[in-house]
Design a protein around this motif. Structure first.
Motif, PDB file in Angstrom:
ATOM      1  N   ARG A 216       0.712  -1.118   0.209  1.00  0.00           N
ATOM      2  CA  ARG A 216      -0.114  -0.114  -0.119  1.00  0.00           C
ATOM      3  C   ARG A 216       0.890   1.088   0.028  1.00  0.00           C
ATOM      4  O   ARG A 216       0.338   2.287  -0.590  1.00  0.00           O
TER       5      ARG A 216
ATOM      6  N   ALA B  70      -0.583  -2.293  -7.083  1.00  0.00           N
ATOM      7  CA  ALA B  70      -1.665  -2.932  -7.342  1.00  0.00           C
ATOM      8  C   ALA B  70      -1.585  -4.695  -7.246  1.00  0.00           C
ATOM      9  O   ALA B  70      -0.779  -5.162  -8.061  1.00  0.00           O
TER      10      ALA B  70
ATOM     11  N   PRO C  66      -3.624  -8.660  -7.066  1.00  0.00           N
ATOM     12  CA  PRO C  66      -5.071  -9.258  -7.260  1.00  0.00           C
ATOM     13  C   PRO C  66      -5.928  -9.426  -5.925  1.00  0.00           C
ATOM     14  O   PRO C  66      -4.855  -9.301  -4.864  1.00  0.00           O
ATOM     15  N   ASP C  67      -7.295  -9.605  -6.074  1.00  0.00           N
ATOM     16  CA  ASP C  67      -7.924  -9.694  -4.701  1.00  0.00           C
ATOM     17  C   ASP C  67      -7.695 -10.650  -3.795  1.00  0.00           C
ATOM     18  O   ASP C  67      -7.362 -10.682  -2.662  1.00  0.00           O
ATOM     19  N   ALA C  68      -7.011 -11.911  -4.433  1.00  0.00           N
ATOM     20  CA  ALA C  68      -6.562 -12.936  -3.706  1.00  0.00           C
ATOM     21  C   ALA C  68      -5.301 -12.708  -2.881  1.00  0.00           C
ATOM     22  O   ALA C  68      -5.349 -13.227  -1.913  1.00  0.00           O
TER      23      ALA C  68
ATOM     24  N   THR D 209      -4.687  -9.773  -1.600  1.00  0.00           N
ATOM     25  CA  THR D 209      -5.058  -8.946  -0.559  1.00  0.00           C
ATOM     26  C   THR D 209      -5.614  -9.820   0.555  1.00  0.00           C
ATOM     27  O   THR D 209      -5.469  -9.605   1.777  1.00  0.00           O
ATOM     28  N   LYS D 210      -6.567 -10.814   0.214  1.00  0.00           N
ATOM     29  CA  LYS D 210      -7.053 -11.518   0.918  1.00  0.00           C
ATOM     30  C   LYS D 210      -6.169 -12.609   1.869  1.00  0.00           C
ATOM     31  O   LYS D 210      -6.340 -12.803   3.058  1.00  0.00           O
TER      32      LYS D 210
ATOM     33  N   GLU E   8      -4.391 -10.205   4.219  1.00  0.00           N
ATOM     34  CA  GLU E   8      -5.428  -9.478   5.332  1.00  0.00           C
ATOM     35  C   GLU E   8      -5.725 -10.930   6.386  1.00  0.00           C
ATOM     36  O   GLU E   8      -5.912 -10.395   7.588  1.00  0.00           O
ATOM     37  N   SER E   9      -5.904 -11.918   5.824  1.00  0.00           N
ATOM     38  CA  SER E   9      -6.337 -13.262   6.550  1.00  0.00           C
ATOM     39  C   SER E   9      -5.175 -13.619   7.525  1.00  0.00           C
ATOM     40  O   SER E   9      -5.276 -14.452   8.309  1.00  0.00           O
TER      41      SER E   9
END
Length: 425
Positions: free
Chosen positions: A216, A221, A223-225, A227-228, A231-232
């Motif tokens: 960040r 940038a 992929p959403d995967a 970030t997940k 974050e998890s």
């Protein structure tokens, strides 16, 4: 005694001495462990790993097998240890295949077995095995973005550890319960084992949250995967207190400081006083160039903090925030910035090279700077400030015949910089 005519030769001799001091043949044999009761397996990754494997074979008294992965063009012949080649600095399919094979090799080991892991700079991209949350293409994109962002090597490797299935202590954990002895050649400021090749056999104190914050911070940038995953906490690395690392030893066998001391000895023998300013200097390459120019001018004009003639030595790993589309690397970026700031100051010469023989993505180690470099560039219609703005250090110095090309050095102890300041007239 004056070396005005031979200063470029002196600077090149200092670079050559720095590289020679970091050769595995000099530093590896003394760190080899005793043979085990069981098997000996050799694994590893990095620009120096193939040469490390060859030296190990020459000095190992018993049986051994193994696989190491090095950069294309850096392989050397070995009899018992297989050498694979892969891409650097952006990983490729060959690196991923080698990483999978290495993980497979360490399965089913016992407490009687020994794993010798040979790690050097470049291993982060050469030993590439992305977490299941991302494929190789996504890993390549993230790696390219990190390389162009201006992030430090420590920040880049923090991200790499948390997107990997083999780095951040995971390789050592997979070797459990075997004894693991890691022999490291450092290419990172501070010689932190967790940052050398992103620490495949080293417990990692950083977290997924740290990695996410770095992405960040540099607005990379993903992929959403990914970030997940971060974050998890699902991408968490192996921590230093993990019991699977209890049988793991890490030995630093050579480092940038050793290379700088070897270069300093060459200067002394030539009658020039060396001063080592630091082995872990970081920051934007062009900013470091400006600072070093200021120090060099103060020495030349005021005799402070050192008396000329002298040579200022430094190492570390600077960064380049890519804004142009030129051909460059951090060493030539530094050197061009230094030259622009010095503006032809008489009596000041410099060299800046990567000790692995590759600055950026080209087979050029770096370059030499002389007091007439800018004058010569203007004579060829080349604007040095425009070249710097375009990140075109290789294009600039190559046009002047000032590039340093040495081929694969088979080692890697990071950047080497030397600034010679002649005696006042």
């Amino acid at each position: 005694m004056t070396f005005q005519a031979g200063i470029p030769d002196l600077l090149r001799s200092m670079f050559d001495a720095a590289v020679a001091a970091a050769q595995p043949s000099l530093c590896l044999p003394a760190h080899l462990p005793e043979p085990p009761r069981g098997r000996t397996l050799v694994i590893g990754a990095g620009k120096a790993s193939a040469e490390m494997a060859r030296v190990l074979e020459q000095h190992w008294p018993g049986e051994l097998t193994g696989l190491v992965v090095t950069r294309y063009g850096y392989a050397v012949p070995c009899e018992r240890i297989e050498i694979a080649e892969a891409a650097h600095p952006v990983p490729d399919e060959n690196g991923m295949a080698a990483a999978r094979r290495i993980l497979a090799l360490v399965q089913g080991l016992t407490a009687d077995d020994l794993v010798i892991c040979l790690i050097s700079g470049g291993g982060s991209s050469l030993l590439a095995l992305p977490d299941d949350a991302l494929d190789l293409a996504a890993k390549q994109d993230i790696n390219r973005a990190l390389l162009q962002s201006g992030a430090t090597i420590s920040e880049m490797n923090c991200v790499r550890r948390h997107l990997s299935a083999i780095k951040g202590g995971r390789l050592a954990a997979a070797c459990h319960p075997a004894r693991v002895v890691t022999l490291l050649i450092s290419d990172v400021p501070g010689d932190n084992p967790a940052d050398i090749a992103s620490g495949p056999t080293c417990g990692d104190a950083t977290t997924c949250a740290d990695a996410l914050a770095i992405l960040r911070r540099y607005r990379i940038a993903v992929p959403d995967a990914v970030t997940k995953l971060l974050e998890s906490g699902a991408g968490e690395s192996v921590k230093p207190a993990d019991p699977r690392l209890a049988g793991s030893e890490i030995h630093l066998i050579t480092a940038p400081q050793i290379a700088l001391e070897a270069a300093a000895e060459v200067a002394r023998k030539a009658g020039v006083t060396p001063y080592i300013l630091g082995d872990s200097i970081e920051g934007e390459a062009r900013d470091v160039g400006i600072v070093m120019a200021g120090i060099a001018r103060q020495v030349a004009m005021r005799g402070q903090p050192f008396k000329a003639p002298c040579v200022l030595l430094s190492g570390g790993e600077t960064t380049v925030t890519v804004r142009g589309d030129g051909r460059g690397g951090r060493n030539v970026e530094f050197l061009l910035s230094l030259g622009v700031a010095l503006n032809g100051h008489p009596g000041i010469h410099a060299i800046a090279c990567d000790t692995d023989g590759v600055d950026g993505q080209e087979e050029i180690a770096g370059a030499l700077l002389a007091p007439d470099t800018l004058e010569r560039s203007w004579g060829k219609g080349i604007n040095p400030r425009s070249s710097l703005a375009n990140n075109d250090g290789h294009g600039f110095f190559q046009a002047l015949g000032a590039s340093v090309v040495c081929g694969p050095t088979l080692t890697n102890v990071n950047d080497f910089r030397a600034i010679y300041i002649g005696a006042p007239p």
